[in-house]
Every structure is written in structure tokens, then in C-alpha cells.
Design a protein around this motif. Structure first.
Motif, PDB file in Angstrom:
ATOM      1  N   ALA A 298       0.827  -1.206   0.000  1.00  0.00           N
ATOM      2  CA  ALA A 298       0.000   0.000   0.000  1.00  0.00           C
ATOM      3  C   ALA A 298       0.861   1.257   0.000  1.00  0.00           C
ATOM      4  O   ALA A 298       0.493   2.274  -0.605  1.00  0.00           O
ATOM      5  N   TRP A 299       2.020   1.190   0.681  1.00  0.00           N
ATOM      6  CA  TRP A 299       2.888   2.354   0.791  1.00  0.00           C
ATOM      7  C   TRP A 299       4.013   2.346  -0.253  1.00  0.00           C
ATOM      8  O   TRP A 299       4.834   3.258  -0.280  1.00  0.00           O
ATOM      9  N   ASN A 300       4.081   1.280  -1.079  1.00  0.00           N
ATOM     10  CA  ASN A 300       5.179   1.139  -2.035  1.00  0.00           C
ATOM     11  C   ASN A 300       6.515   1.229  -1.313  1.00  0.00           C
ATOM     12  O   ASN A 300       7.427   1.956  -1.715  1.00  0.00           O
ATOM     13  N   ALA A 301       6.631   0.454  -0.238  1.00  0.00           N
ATOM     14  CA  ALA A 301       7.793   0.523   0.640  1.00  0.00           C
ATOM     15  C   ALA A 301       8.767  -0.625   0.371  1.00  0.00           C
ATOM     16  O   ALA A 301       8.421  -1.636  -0.245  1.00  0.00           O
ATOM     17  N   HIS A 302       9.996  -0.467   0.881  1.00  0.00           N
ATOM     18  CA  HIS A 302      11.043  -1.481   0.820  1.00  0.00           C
ATOM     19  C   HIS A 302      11.097  -2.172   2.178  1.00  0.00           C
ATOM     20  O   HIS A 302      11.083  -1.514   3.221  1.00  0.00           O
ATOM     21  N   VAL A 303      11.163  -3.515   2.185  1.00  0.00           N
ATOM     22  CA  VAL A 303      11.135  -4.285   3.426  1.00  0.00           C
ATOM     23  C   VAL A 303      12.519  -4.861   3.717  1.00  0.00           C
ATOM     24  O   VAL A 303      13.127  -5.520   2.863  1.00  0.00           O
TER      25      VAL A 303
ATOM     26  N   LEU B 140       5.847  -0.673  15.293  1.00  0.00           N
ATOM     27  CA  LEU B 140       4.495  -1.200  15.157  1.00  0.00           C
ATOM     28  C   LEU B 140       4.499  -2.634  15.669  1.00  0.00           C
ATOM     29  O   LEU B 140       5.195  -3.493  15.131  1.00  0.00           O
ATOM     30  N   VAL B 141       3.740  -2.869  16.741  1.00  0.00           N
ATOM     31  CA  VAL B 141       3.687  -4.184  17.374  1.00  0.00           C
ATOM     32  C   VAL B 141       2.485  -4.946  16.826  1.00  0.00           C
ATOM     33  O   VAL B 141       1.336  -4.506  16.963  1.00  0.00           O
ATOM     34  N   VAL B 142       2.743  -6.094  16.213  1.00  0.00           N
ATOM     35  CA  VAL B 142       1.694  -6.939  15.643  1.00  0.00           C
ATOM     36  C   VAL B 142       1.157  -7.849  16.737  1.00  0.00           C
ATOM     37  O   VAL B 142       1.925  -8.605  17.344  1.00  0.00           O
ATOM     38  N   PRO B 143      -0.133  -7.814  17.043  1.00  0.00           N
ATOM     39  CA  PRO B 143      -0.666  -8.676  18.111  1.00  0.00           C
ATOM     40  C   PRO B 143      -0.524 -10.146  17.767  1.00  0.00           C
ATOM     41  O   PRO B 143      -0.578 -10.541  16.601  1.00  0.00           O
ATOM     42  N   HIS B 144      -0.341 -10.979  18.816  1.00  0.00           N
ATOM     43  CA  HIS B 144      -0.055 -12.388  18.565  1.00  0.00           C
ATOM     44  C   HIS B 144      -1.284 -13.209  18.200  1.00  0.00           C
ATOM     45  O   HIS B 144      -1.152 -14.317  17.680  1.00  0.00           O
ATOM     46  N   SER B 145      -2.489 -12.672  18.472  1.00  0.00           N
ATOM     47  CA  SER B 145      -3.671 -13.491  18.220  1.00  0.00           C
ATOM     48  C   SER B 145      -4.744 -12.797  17.385  1.00  0.00           C
ATOM     49  O   SER B 145      -5.393 -13.419  16.555  1.00  0.00           O
ATOM     50  N   SER B 146      -4.928 -11.505  17.591  1.00  0.00           N
ATOM     51  CA  SER B 146      -6.003 -10.806  16.884  1.00  0.00           C
ATOM     52  C   SER B 146      -5.640 -10.584  15.423  1.00  0.00           C
ATOM     53  O   SER B 146      -4.458 -10.496  15.066  1.00  0.00           O
ATOM     54  N   PRO B 147      -6.633 -10.467  14.557  1.00  0.00           N
ATOM     55  CA  PRO B 147      -6.345 -10.231  13.138  1.00  0.00           C
ATOM     56  C   PRO B 147      -5.723  -8.874  12.900  1.00  0.00           C
ATOM     57  O   PRO B 147      -6.027  -7.904  13.592  1.00  0.00           O
ATOM     58  N   MET B 148      -4.822  -8.808  11.933  1.00  0.00           N
ATOM     59  CA  MET B 148      -4.161  -7.554  11.558  1.00  0.00           C
ATOM     60  C   MET B 148      -4.877  -6.980  10.344  1.00  0.00           C
ATOM     61  O   MET B 148      -5.059  -7.675   9.337  1.00  0.00           O
ATOM     62  N   VAL B 149      -5.307  -5.745  10.434  1.00  0.00           N
ATOM     63  CA  VAL B 149      -6.039  -5.137   9.328  1.00  0.00           C
ATOM     64  C   VAL B 149      -5.061  -4.602   8.282  1.00  0.00           C
ATOM     65  O   VAL B 149      -3.878  -4.385   8.555  1.00  0.00           O
ATOM     66  N   ARG B 150      -5.575  -4.381   7.085  1.00  0.00           N
ATOM     67  CA  ARG B 150      -4.740  -3.861   6.002  1.00  0.00           C
ATOM     68  C   ARG B 150      -4.631  -2.340   6.044  1.00  0.00           C
ATOM     69  O   ARG B 150      -3.661  -1.766   5.583  1.00  0.00           O
ATOM     70  N   THR B 151      -5.654  -1.694   6.545  1.00  0.00           N
ATOM     71  CA  THR B 151      -5.624  -0.243   6.707  1.00  0.00           C
ATOM     72  C   THR B 151      -6.149   0.086   8.094  1.00  0.00           C
ATOM     73  O   THR B 151      -6.923  -0.669   8.679  1.00  0.00           O
ATOM     74  N   PHE B 152      -5.720   1.221   8.616  1.00  0.00           N
ATOM     75  CA  PHE B 152      -6.134   1.637   9.952  1.00  0.00           C
ATOM     76  C   PHE B 152      -7.123   2.785   9.804  1.00  0.00           C
ATOM     77  O   PHE B 152      -6.746   3.904   9.448  1.00  0.00           O
ATOM     78  N   SER B 153      -8.387   2.502  10.080  1.00  0.00           N
ATOM     79  CA  SER B 153      -9.417   3.519   9.872  1.00  0.00           C
ATOM     80  C   SER B 153      -9.816   4.244  11.149  1.00  0.00           C
ATOM     81  O   SER B 153     -10.197   5.408  11.112  1.00  0.00           O
ATOM     82  N   ARG B 154      -9.719   3.560  12.309  1.00  0.00           N
ATOM     83  CA  ARG B 154     -10.086   4.168  13.587  1.00  0.00           C
ATOM     84  C   ARG B 154      -8.898   4.060  14.534  1.00  0.00           C
ATOM     85  O   ARG B 154      -8.536   2.960  14.974  1.00  0.00           O
ATOM     86  N   ILE B 155      -8.305   5.188  14.861  1.00  0.00           N
ATOM     87  CA  ILE B 155      -7.083   5.221  15.654  1.00  0.00           C
ATOM     88  C   ILE B 155      -7.371   5.831  17.028  1.00  0.00           C
ATOM     89  O   ILE B 155      -8.030   6.862  17.136  1.00  0.00           O
ATOM     90  N   LEU B 156      -6.854   5.170  18.059  1.00  0.00           N
ATOM     91  CA  LEU B 156      -6.911   5.697  19.420  1.00  0.00           C
ATOM     92  C   LEU B 156      -5.516   6.157  19.805  1.00  0.00           C
ATOM     93  O   LEU B 156      -4.576   5.360  19.809  1.00  0.00           O
TER      94      LEU B 156
END
Length: 278
Positions: A29-34, A142-158
Motif C-alpha cells: 500500500a505504501w510502495n515501501a522497501h522491506v 508497530l507491534v503486531v498482536p499475537h492473536s487478533s487479526p491484523m487489518v490492512r488499513t487503519f481507519s479508527r485510531i486511538l
């Protein structure tokens, strides 16, 4: 400005697929290098009963480390190439064997570092060094949770806010995501009745982010005897947040007393992706 270089900390075979499945949609999505990063420990010179180094044990440990590195590297290259993703690989040895610490130098050259939250079901040897990269890299993590699904885009941020340097750093490190989100809530827990006006600074932050085109609101809540991390977690659930933005706090005894529990809870058990800065 979007994130263009993503440093991905891959510490074990258990977390590699999980992290890469989360990273690829963001990178595309960001056209980034990994940049894939993995480290293994130097062989430890175990002594046999007669007092001499046990060569067999040393060789077995070295072979196991080499096998792990080869497996993780193959998973990394396989997923990146299958997706046509720009990438590079870095493997190293360190005395600790902790990829987060060993990879800090590479992480400092990235726009964003991505790492897995430690799964409590894993063995102790697979403990995630999230804190190591968080405190040493000087980059947002950015910490990826170990169990919950990871979304492709972040629409609601706290965005948890207490007016500190760390929370300010996190807010602006997350700006590329905040600008693209449908909404961002700046959340203040237990605003003080006297002294520094955290609510006023939250309003100023909202105005600053809004000038970038972000949709921002401010909310406050009293903890009423609950731990701050519990209040934040409940708020994230109530608003359906798909990303938490939070300042991380150092290990000084005073900051640990005031804020350390929140940082630790997020690293260990928060069920939404978390962007943290220090």
C-alpha cells in the motif's frame, strides 16, 4: 509522507509468518522497501565434566542456529518474491542472540520497525525483545498482536495522550497513518485538576493534526480506581479501534512507577496493533 523503509524483526519461526502476513499489505500500500532482520547467538563454550569445552554441544547449538536462520530467511524471501515485493535480508550473530537488540542499528535507518508481540504460549527462549528495539532503535515500532487479526488499513485510531515528550513523539511518528484514517481520537485518562493542562494540550494537538487533513476528536475519562492500561484497553474496544498509538516510557524508577505498567501491558497483551515511540 508515507513510510518507505520497513525494518521487520523476525526472531523465531513462530512469529515469521504472522509478521510477514501483516507487513506485506502495508508495504504494498505504501510502495515501501522491506528489510528482514534476524540474529542468532554466538555458540557458548559449555564445559564437559572434565573441564574442557564440550565441542559436541557447541557444534549442535551452532547447527541449530544455522538451521533456524536458513528457515526464517527462506520464509522471508519466499513471501517477498511471491508478492513481487522490494526487499533485502540481514542475518547476524550477537552475544545475546536477541534480534531486537542486534537489529537496532539497522532499525535506526528505517521509517518504521515492525515486530511481533510475544505469544505467552511460546517457550521462554522465544521471548520477544520488543522492549529492546523500542528503547534502542529510536524509531517508531508497530507491534503486531499475537492473536487478533491484523487489518490492512487503519481507519479508527486511538491516540493515548498525557502531554509527555514520548506521547508527542508517538503522535507525530504516526502522522502518515493518522492522515489516512477515517477518525482519530486523542484520549486523556485522569486529566489533572491543577498544574499542567493536559486537556488543553490535547486540543492543541488535535488542531495541529487537523491542519494535516486528519479527522480528530478529543475525549477524556476518569479511571475511578482502574489501572490506566485497563481504561485504554476498554476504550479501544468500545470505539472499535484498529490501531493504538502510545508513547513508550523508559526504565527510570519514576517513569516506571508512573507509566511503565501501561507500556508493559501493551507489549504483552494488547489485542490491537500498537504503534509506540520513545
Amino acid at each position: 509522507m508515507p513510510y518507505k523503509t520497513l525494518a521487520v524483526i523476525l526472531q523465531s519461526t513462530e512469529d515469521t509468518r504472522r509478521v510477514l502476513d501483516s507487513v506485506l499489505p502495508l508495504a504494498q500500500a505504501w510502495n515501501a522497501h522491506v528489510v528482514g532482520v534476524h540474529a542468532e547467538p554466538y555458540p557458548v563454550a559449555y564445559s564437559a565434566a572434565v573441564g574442557f569445552p564440550d565441542v559436541t554441544v557447541i557444534e549442535a547449538a551452532a547447527e541449530a542456529a544455522e538451521e533456524r536462520t536458513t528457515e526464517i530467511e527462506a520464509l522471508f524471501h519466499g513471501q517477498m518474491r511471491a508478492a513481487g515485493q522490494s526487499h533485502e535480508w540481514h542475518a547476524s550473530r550477537s552475544f545475546s542472540g536477541d534480534t531486537a537488540y542486534a537489529g537496532a542499528a539497522l532499525a535506526r535507518t528505517a521509517d518504521l520497525v515492525i515486530v511481533a508481540q510475544r505469544n505467552p504460549d511460546w517457550a521462554a527462549d522465544d521471548a520477544s525483545g520488543v522492549e529492546g528495539v523500542l528503547y534502542e532503535a529510536g524509531r517508531p515500532v508497530l507491534v503486531v498482536p499475537h492473536s487478533s487479526p491484523m487489518v490492512r488499513t487503519f481507519s479508527r485510531i486511538l491516540l493515548a495522550w498525557n502531554g509527555s515528550r514520548e506521547s508527542a513523539r508517538a503522535a507525530f511518528d504516526a502522522l502518515p497513518l493518522i492522515k489516512e484514517a477515517e477518525s482519530t481520537e486523542i484520549f486523556v485518562v485522569d486529566p489533572p485538576a491543577e498544574g499542567e493542562d493536559v486537556e488543553a494540550s490535547a486540543s492543541c494537538l488535535a488542531a495541529a493534526l487537523s491542519r494535516h487533513g486528519a479527522e480528530v476528536v478529543v475525549a477524556t475519562e476518569q479511571s475511578r480506581g482502574r489501572h490506566v492500561d485497563e481504561v485504554i484497553r476498554d476504550r479501544a474496544t468500545a470505539m472499535g479501534a484498529d490501531l493504538l498509538v502510545l508513547g513508550a516510557y523508559s526504565h527510570s524508577w519514576l517513569r516506571q512507577l508512573l507509566f511503565g505498567g501501561v507500556t508493559r501491558t501493551v507489549l504483552q497483551s494488547m489485542q490491537v496493533p500498537c504503534l509506540m515511540s520513545r
